[in-house]
Design a protein around this motif. Structure first.
Motif, PDB file in Angstrom:
ATOM      1  N   GLY B  82       0.910  -0.784  -0.158  1.00  0.00           N
ATOM      2  CA  GLY B  82       0.414  -0.282   0.191  1.00  0.00           C
ATOM      3  C   GLY B  82       1.213   0.893   0.367  1.00  0.00           C
ATOM      4  N   LEU B  83       0.256   2.029  -0.891  1.00  0.00           N
ATOM      5  CA  LEU B  83       1.170   3.405  -0.688  1.00  0.00           C
ATOM      6  C   LEU B  83       0.460   4.515  -0.296  1.00  0.00           C
ATOM      7  N   VAL B  84       0.203   5.502   0.417  1.00  0.00           N
ATOM      8  CA  VAL B  84      -0.091   6.739   0.678  1.00  0.00           C
ATOM      9  C   VAL B  84       0.919   7.956  -0.009  1.00  0.00           C
ATOM     10  N   PHE B  85       0.332   8.603  -0.968  1.00  0.00           N
ATOM     11  CA  PHE B  85       0.631  10.088  -1.093  1.00  0.00           C
ATOM     12  C   PHE B  85       0.794  10.989  -0.523  1.00  0.00           C
ATOM     13  N   GLN B  86       1.531  11.520  -1.237  1.00  0.00           N
ATOM     14  CA  GLN B  86       2.452  13.263  -0.339  1.00  0.00           C
ATOM     15  C   GLN B  86       0.518  13.956  -0.931  1.00  0.00           C
ATOM     16  N   GLY B  87       1.049  13.612  -2.034  1.00  0.00           N
ATOM     17  CA  GLY B  87      -0.601  14.728  -2.420  1.00  0.00           C
ATOM     18  C   GLY B  87      -1.760  13.694  -2.403  1.00  0.00           C
ATOM     19  N   TYR B  88      -1.936  12.310  -2.182  1.00  0.00           N
ATOM     20  CA  TYR B  88      -3.045  11.379  -2.072  1.00  0.00           C
ATOM     21  C   TYR B  88      -3.058  10.876  -3.012  1.00  0.00           C
ATOM     22  N   ALA B  89      -2.552  11.524  -4.433  1.00  0.00           N
ATOM     23  CA  ALA B  89      -3.260  11.459  -5.933  1.00  0.00           C
ATOM     24  C   ALA B  89      -4.130  10.239  -5.666  1.00  0.00           C
ATOM     25  N   LEU B  90      -5.364  11.032  -5.511  1.00  0.00           N
ATOM     26  CA  LEU B  90      -7.106  10.050  -5.664  1.00  0.00           C
ATOM     27  C   LEU B  90      -7.327  10.016  -7.082  1.00  0.00           C
ATOM     28  N   PHE B  91      -7.891   9.017  -7.359  1.00  0.00           N
ATOM     29  CA  PHE B  91      -8.599   9.443  -9.150  1.00  0.00           C
ATOM     30  C   PHE B  91      -9.414  10.393  -9.165  1.00  0.00           C
ATOM     31  N   PRO B  92      -9.134  11.437  -9.332  1.00  0.00           N
ATOM     32  CA  PRO B  92     -10.369  12.687  -9.465  1.00  0.00           C
ATOM     33  C   PRO B  92     -11.716  12.170 -10.314  1.00  0.00           C
ATOM     34  N   HIS B  93     -11.713  10.785 -11.392  1.00  0.00           N
ATOM     35  CA  HIS B  93     -12.982  11.093 -11.967  1.00  0.00           C
ATOM     36  C   HIS B  93     -13.557   9.600 -11.808  1.00  0.00           C
ATOM     37  N   MET B  94     -13.448   9.439 -10.110  1.00  0.00           N
ATOM     38  CA  MET B  94     -13.463   8.654  -9.139  1.00  0.00           C
ATOM     39  C   MET B  94     -14.640   9.379  -8.108  1.00  0.00           C
ATOM     40  N   THR B  95     -15.777   8.298  -7.534  1.00  0.00           N
ATOM     41  CA  THR B  95     -15.941   8.546  -6.668  1.00  0.00           C
ATOM     42  C   THR B  95     -15.108   7.972  -5.440  1.00  0.00           C
ATOM     43  N   VAL B  96     -15.047   8.697  -4.337  1.00  0.00           N
ATOM     44  CA  VAL B  96     -14.266   7.530  -3.417  1.00  0.00           C
ATOM     45  C   VAL B  96     -15.423   6.134  -3.038  1.00  0.00           C
ATOM     46  N   PHE B  97     -16.279   5.330  -3.551  1.00  0.00           N
ATOM     47  CA  PHE B  97     -16.295   3.840  -3.610  1.00  0.00           C
ATOM     48  C   PHE B  97     -15.360   3.578  -4.257  1.00  0.00           C
ATOM     49  N   ASP B  98     -15.675   3.910  -5.482  1.00  0.00           N
ATOM     50  CA  ASP B  98     -14.574   3.173  -6.593  1.00  0.00           C
ATOM     51  C   ASP B  98     -12.952   3.834  -6.225  1.00  0.00           C
ATOM     52  N   ASN B  99     -12.484   4.437  -5.840  1.00  0.00           N
ATOM     53  CA  ASN B  99     -11.446   5.369  -6.086  1.00  0.00           C
ATOM     54  C   ASN B  99     -10.681   3.922  -3.999  1.00  0.00           C
ATOM     55  N   VAL B 100     -11.467   3.343  -3.871  1.00  0.00           N
ATOM     56  CA  VAL B 100     -11.295   2.321  -2.792  1.00  0.00           C
ATOM     57  C   VAL B 100     -11.527   1.108  -3.690  1.00  0.00           C
ATOM     58  N   ALA B 101     -11.963   0.790  -4.226  1.00  0.00           N
ATOM     59  CA  ALA B 101     -12.439  -0.108  -4.894  1.00  0.00           C
ATOM     60  C   ALA B 101     -11.404  -0.826  -5.771  1.00  0.00           C
ATOM     61  N   TYR B 102     -10.842   0.231  -5.764  1.00  0.00           N
ATOM     62  CA  TYR B 102     -10.170  -0.212  -7.378  1.00  0.00           C
ATOM     63  C   TYR B 102      -8.912  -1.506  -7.696  1.00  0.00           C
ATOM     64  N   PRO B 103      -8.552  -0.776  -6.570  1.00  0.00           N
ATOM     65  CA  PRO B 103      -7.146  -2.034  -5.954  1.00  0.00           C
ATOM     66  C   PRO B 103      -8.468  -3.383  -6.277  1.00  0.00           C
ATOM     67  N   LEU B 104      -9.130  -4.132  -5.392  1.00  0.00           N
ATOM     68  CA  LEU B 104      -9.741  -4.852  -4.936  1.00  0.00           C
ATOM     69  C   LEU B 104     -10.346  -5.193  -6.919  1.00  0.00           C
ATOM     70  N   GLN B 126     -14.110   6.333   9.025  1.00  0.00           N
ATOM     71  CA  GLN B 126     -15.091   7.119   9.511  1.00  0.00           C
ATOM     72  C   GLN B 126     -15.790   7.640   8.414  1.00  0.00           C
ATOM     73  N   LEU B 127     -15.925   7.520   6.932  1.00  0.00           N
ATOM     74  CA  LEU B 127     -15.752   8.089   5.552  1.00  0.00           C
ATOM     75  C   LEU B 127     -17.438   7.117   5.037  1.00  0.00           C
ATOM     76  N   SER B 128     -18.212   6.419   6.085  1.00  0.00           N
ATOM     77  CA  SER B 128     -19.067   6.333   5.402  1.00  0.00           C
ATOM     78  C   SER B 128     -19.915   6.858   4.346  1.00  0.00           C
ATOM     79  N   GLY B 129     -20.561   7.450   5.227  1.00  0.00           N
ATOM     80  CA  GLY B 129     -21.378   7.968   4.630  1.00  0.00           C
ATOM     81  C   GLY B 129     -20.831   9.444   3.177  1.00  0.00           C
ATOM     82  N   LEU B 130     -19.582   8.824   2.536  1.00  0.00           N
ATOM     83  CA  LEU B 130     -19.645   9.679   2.004  1.00  0.00           C
ATOM     84  C   LEU B 130     -18.912   9.331   0.733  1.00  0.00           C
ATOM     85  N   ALA B 131     -19.423   7.926   0.702  1.00  0.00           N
ATOM     86  CA  ALA B 131     -19.193   6.949  -0.996  1.00  0.00           C
ATOM     87  C   ALA B 131     -19.086   7.391  -2.047  1.00  0.00           C
ATOM     88  N   GLY B 132     -20.110   8.098  -2.433  1.00  0.00           N
ATOM     89  CA  GLY B 132     -20.935   8.446  -3.617  1.00  0.00           C
ATOM     90  C   GLY B 132     -20.270  10.203  -3.870  1.00  0.00           C
TER      91      GLY B 132
END
Lengths: 257, 361
Positions: B82-104, B126-132
């Protein structure tokens, strides 16, 4: 300021504004005054098999050339991004060079090359030739959007287990889609309007719209000419409008990062 | 949902960038489930070392072993770190759920299990409410948690963190440090963190590797580094310190220190001659005569500067032979000292550390 804008507009628009109304001429001459307004020449174009064949040819060639240009230009851009800086500069110069060669030189060169391969007069020769001009356009616009993409995004995808192809499909392509679309529109318009190379490579069967227009201009001056020209202009205008919209929708994506 | 934990051995890593020697013969062993921080100033090589662990940098020499297996030239996507980047490098075109689901999804995990595991991880951070939501609609702290969830959801053996707190404000940083420790305790995964923030390193880590100019100056527990620094650099870098430069001489009752206008016995110095540096932390010294403070050594000094911070005051003192000596004084006890006043300072010998010695004095 207002004066210079006005002058610029007049210079660019007036010739069009003078010619275009002739498409709606009721009479059969390309001259003013109009003999009443009518859409009969639009009908004439749509019921004239040679014109329809030319329109179909143009779409066929432009779509083929765009597809080929997307693949070649897109791959070139991705490869250039992955190269070291010095190599990237050299590759950049090579990939945009077709834009710098005068089209008449390119046309003659392609004419002889395709003649040797026995391809002259085929759709394939036109598609390849136009893709050659379209690929640099795709290359430049895709490279620009790749450069705007933070490299950590691909690294993040790699660290999460995504293979190279998976990373391209799920992260890079969706985020640089505006670049690909922009390149595709440029390549399409370029092919649709291209005259010089087509003039060398077409056969009567593969005649594209600009060539048909050119030929018609020599044969007989009819308002159908203006109808076709007007349609070409409208299509280009529509695509340029789409480009402007693309640019706007691409902007906030860059800001996220 | 405890995860697997890997053991990392870094063996003699060298890294050159042209003429620049970024890492010099770096060796480090990180135990299963340990929380290790690479701490150092910018340019010390800590980020380079992390990128080598992640597989984004090649090495000039040396090896990286995971559970004894050589992974030095394994590509990043095969490492399962697992790697957490300095600027997080989240995929801007995906929701929170899709970001977290990506490696799966990359691993072709069945849909139902993806939903379950992503839900589990979003609960954990503690982000359950923000998946979308899209990442752009999240605060910095929330983005950081998404990045953390995404890097942990595929149960990596090792989690690498590249300055994960640097973009957050101080208050949020404190909360997230606590949370990161809790998550580490729950999962038991091996964590390797990179930071230049010594407080963050001290708060979170089991062990800290202090890096400077491409070498590891010292690797040990926060307490060991703080109390028994192996080098002057470590003593200066972690917290505030007073360094007394002098020599050791043989005395009646064992080795004796002489320097900075002071002379006192250091029974545990381990040797009785040669130049030496002694460190005394400002909180171990006190204002007042030795008899009153429980100290052994006392001297008089002039107050040059005082910095009040509510619970305590930091005095900067000067004495003949000592340009600068720092002392913390508890606020409440005793009157504040004016600048220019002459004071008596004392400290107990047992709190002194010989720099470079492995045991306390």
């Amino acid at each position: 300021m207002a004066l210079s804008v006005g002058f610029g507009l007049a210079f660019l628009i007036v010739p069009l504004a003078i010619v275009m109304p002739l498409a709606f001429n009721g009479g059969s001459y390309l001259s003013y005054p109009l003999e009443g307004l009518s859409l009969r020449w639009f009908g004439a174009v749509l019921h004239n098999p040679p014109w329809l064949a030319a329109i179909a040819n143009s779409f066929r060639v432009a779509l083929g050339a765009t597809a080929l240009a997307l693949v070649v230009g897109g791959l070139a851009a991705i490869g250039t991004m992955a190269s070291r800086r010095l190599t990237a500069i050299v590759l950049w110069a090579l990939f945009v060079s077709p834009l710098a060669v005068p089209s008449i030189v390119m046309a003659v060169a392609l004419y002889f090359a395709f003649a040797r391969l026995g391809l002259n007069g085929t759709y394939l020769s036109l598609v390849i030739a136009h893709a050659l001009l379209g690929a640099p356009l795709v290359f430049v616009s895709v490279l620009n959007s790749l450069r705007g993409l933070p490299p950590e995004l691909e690294q993040a995808a790699a660290s999460l287990g995504a293979s190279r192809w998976m990373r391209f499909r799920t992260v890079i392509l969706p985020l640089t889609l505006p670049g690909f679309l922009t390149g595709a529109i440029f390549a399409f318009v370029m092919s649709f309007d291209e005259v010089v190379i087509a003039l060398f490579l077409v056969s009567p069967e593969t005649q594209t719209l600009p060539i048909a227009l050119f030929a018609a201009l020599r044969d007989r001056l009819e308002p159908t000419l203006v109808v076709v020209a007007l349609s070409l202009t409208l299509l280009s205008g529509l695509l340029i409008f789409a480009l402007a919209r693309l640019r706007r929708s691409a902007a906030p994506l860059g800001k996220d990062q | 949902m405890s995860g697997a934990a890997g053991r990392l051995d870094i063996v003699g890593i060298d890294k050159h960038y042209g003429a620049f020697h970024a890492l010099r013969d770096v060796s480090l062993s990180i135990g299963r489930g340990e929380f290790v921080t690479l701490l150092g100033p910018s340019g010390s090589g800590k980020t380079t070392l992390l990128r080598i662990l992640a597989g984004f940098e090649t090495v000039t020499g040396g090896q990286v072993l995971l559970d004894g297996r050589d992974i030095t030239s394994l590509i990043p996507e095969r490492r399962d770190f697992g790697l957490v980047f300095q600027g997080y490098a989240l995929f801007p075109h995906m929701t929170v759920f899709d970001n977290v689901a990506y490696p799966l999804r990359v691993r072709r995990v069945p849909r139902a299990e993806i939903a379950r595991r992503v839900g589990e991880l979003l609960d954990l951070v503690q982000l359950s409410g923000l998946a979308g939501r899209r990442p752009a609609a999240l605060s910095g702290g929330q983005q950081q948690r998404v990045a953390l969830a995404r890097a942990l959801v595929f149960r990596p053996e090792v989690l690498l963190l590249d300055e994960p707190m640097s973009a957050l404000d101080k208050k949020l940083r404190g909360d997230l440090q606590q949370e990161l420790r809790d998550i580490h305790r729950v999962l038991g995964t091996t964590f390797v963190n990179v930071t230049h923030d010594q407080e963050e390193a001290m708060h979170m880590s089991d062990r800290i590797a202090i890096m400077n100019r491409g070498v590891i100056e010292q690797f040990g527990t926060p307490a060991a580094l703080y109390r028994r620094p192996a080098s002057r650099f470590v003593a200066d870098f972690l917290g505030k310190s007073n360094i007394l430069e002098g020599v050791l001489e043989a005395g009646a009752g064992g080795p004796c220190f002489r320097g900075g206008g002071l002379a006192f016995p250091v029974p545990g110095a381990g040797r009785s001659h040669g130049p030496v540096e002694l460190m005394i932390r400002p909180e171990d010294a006190a204002l007042g005569p030795a008899a009153a403070t429980g100290g052994d050594v006392e001297f008089t000094a002039r107050v040059c500067e005082s910095t009040y911070s509510g619970d305590r005051t930091l005095y900067t003192l000067a004495a003949p032979g000592l340009d600068r000596f720092l002392v913390y004084s508890r606020a409440g006890g005793g009157a504040a000292q004016d600048i220019g006043a002459t004071v008596t300072v004392s400290f107990p010998i047992r709190e002194c550390a010989v720099i470079g010695a492995s045991s306390p004095v």
